[in-house]
Design an enzyme around this catalytic site. Structure first.
Site, PDB file in Angstrom:
ATOM      1  N   ALA A   1     -19.385 -29.083  18.372  1.00 17.57           N
ATOM      2  CA  ALA A   1     -19.437 -30.382  18.856  1.00 17.57           C
ATOM      3  C   ALA A   1     -20.100 -31.429  18.343  1.00 17.57           C
ATOM      4  O   ALA A   1     -19.881 -32.446  17.895  1.00 17.57           O
ATOM      5  CB  ALA A   1     -19.334 -30.481  20.285  1.00 17.57           C
TER       6      ALA A   1
ATOM      7  N   GLU B   1     -18.931 -31.440  14.103  1.00 18.06           N
ATOM      8  CA  GLU B   1     -17.574 -32.079  13.818  1.00 18.06           C
ATOM      9  C   GLU B   1     -17.241 -33.166  14.451  1.00 18.06           C
ATOM     10  O   GLU B   1     -16.761 -34.070  13.679  1.00 18.06           O
ATOM     11  CB  GLU B   1     -16.635 -30.799  14.413  1.00 18.06           C
TER      12      GLU B   1
ATOM     13  N   SER C   1     -19.545 -35.711  15.049  1.00 16.56           N
ATOM     14  CA  SER C   1     -20.325 -37.083  14.352  1.00 16.56           C
ATOM     15  C   SER C   1     -19.433 -37.163  13.090  1.00 16.56           C
ATOM     16  O   SER C   1     -19.426 -38.237  12.752  1.00 16.56           O
ATOM     17  CB  SER C   1     -21.698 -36.399  14.209  1.00 16.56           C
TER      18      SER C   1
ATOM     19  N   CYS D   1     -20.465 -35.658  28.237  1.00 13.45           N
ATOM     20  CA  CYS D   1     -21.164 -34.953  26.908  1.00 13.45           C
ATOM     21  C   CYS D   1     -22.710 -34.825  27.098  1.00 13.45           C
ATOM     22  O   CYS D   1     -23.214 -35.855  26.980  1.00 13.45           O
ATOM     23  CB  CYS D   1     -20.713 -35.391  25.622  1.00 13.45           C
TER      24      CYS D   1
ATOM     25  N   GLU E   1     -27.439 -41.187  16.158  1.00 10.99           N
ATOM     26  CA  GLU E   1     -27.177 -40.730  14.883  1.00 10.99           C
ATOM     27  C   GLU E   1     -26.291 -41.676  14.080  1.00 10.99           C
ATOM     28  O   GLU E   1     -26.416 -42.255  13.102  1.00 10.99           O
ATOM     29  CB  GLU E   1     -26.502 -39.493  14.742  1.00 10.99           C
TER      30      GLU E   1
END
Length: 176
Positions: free
Chosen positions: A10, A13, A15, A121, A130
């Site tokens: 998670a 992928e 991001s 999440c 990020e």
């Protein structure tokens, strides 16, 4: 093992898919790119609106623990249901002009891209950070983004994760 697999997959992928969709949206809206360059603090709202409009995690499956009435339809306990975040993030009752890319919408952060409640999440703060940092750095260094010829805008064949298989862009560097 499943939790570890989700954290690794998670975090990578989603991001990648978020960033490519965000760049596509900004290339389609050069006015938003210029506004971001003029004011890099806008990166956070661009990220939130990108998450709302093009959330990488489209849906999740769950199993009902009790009988539930959903708008007059009985969903029995033990039923497998699909929670579609992507549809909720475009609900016109929640978001005015839901298909528009509008980072200035006052409730852009009210999306469900990271789920909710006990299923929120765990990596959401890192994902946001990020994306914001990458977008700020890109805005400092890139004068413009143009979608390159040859894009097919083909998406991965997945019900859960949504993302382009590739995104071809041309970038123009900033003059020093």
């Amino acid at each position: 093992m499943g939790i570890l697999q989700q954290l690794i997959g998670a975090g990578n992928e989603t991001s990648t898919k978020l960033f490519s969709e965000m760049i596509r949206l900004l290339a389609d809206h050069p006015d938003q790119w210029r506004m971001l360059q003029d004011d890099p603090s806008r990166a956070a709202i661009v990220v939130e609106e990108s998450l709302r409009l093009a959330t990488p995690t489209q849906m999740m499956y769950r199993v009902t623990t009790r009988d539930v009435d959903v708008d007059g339809v009985l969903v029995p306990a033990g039923s497998r249901v699909m929670l579609c975040y992507a549809a909720a993030n475009r609900d016109p009752a929640k978001f005015a002009d839901p298909d528009a890319f509008d980072p200035d919408r006052p409730n852009a952060r009210d999306h469900l891209a990271f789920g909710g409640g006990v299923h929120f999440c765990i990596g959401a703060p890192l994902s946001r950070l990020e994306a914001v940092i990458a977008l700020e750095r890109m805005a400092e260094r890139v004068a413009g983004i143009v979608l390159a010829p040859g894009n097919t805008f083909t998406y991965e064949p997945s019900y859960i994760l949504r993302g382009l298989t590739e995104l071809l862009v041309e970038v123009r560097g900033r003059a020093a």
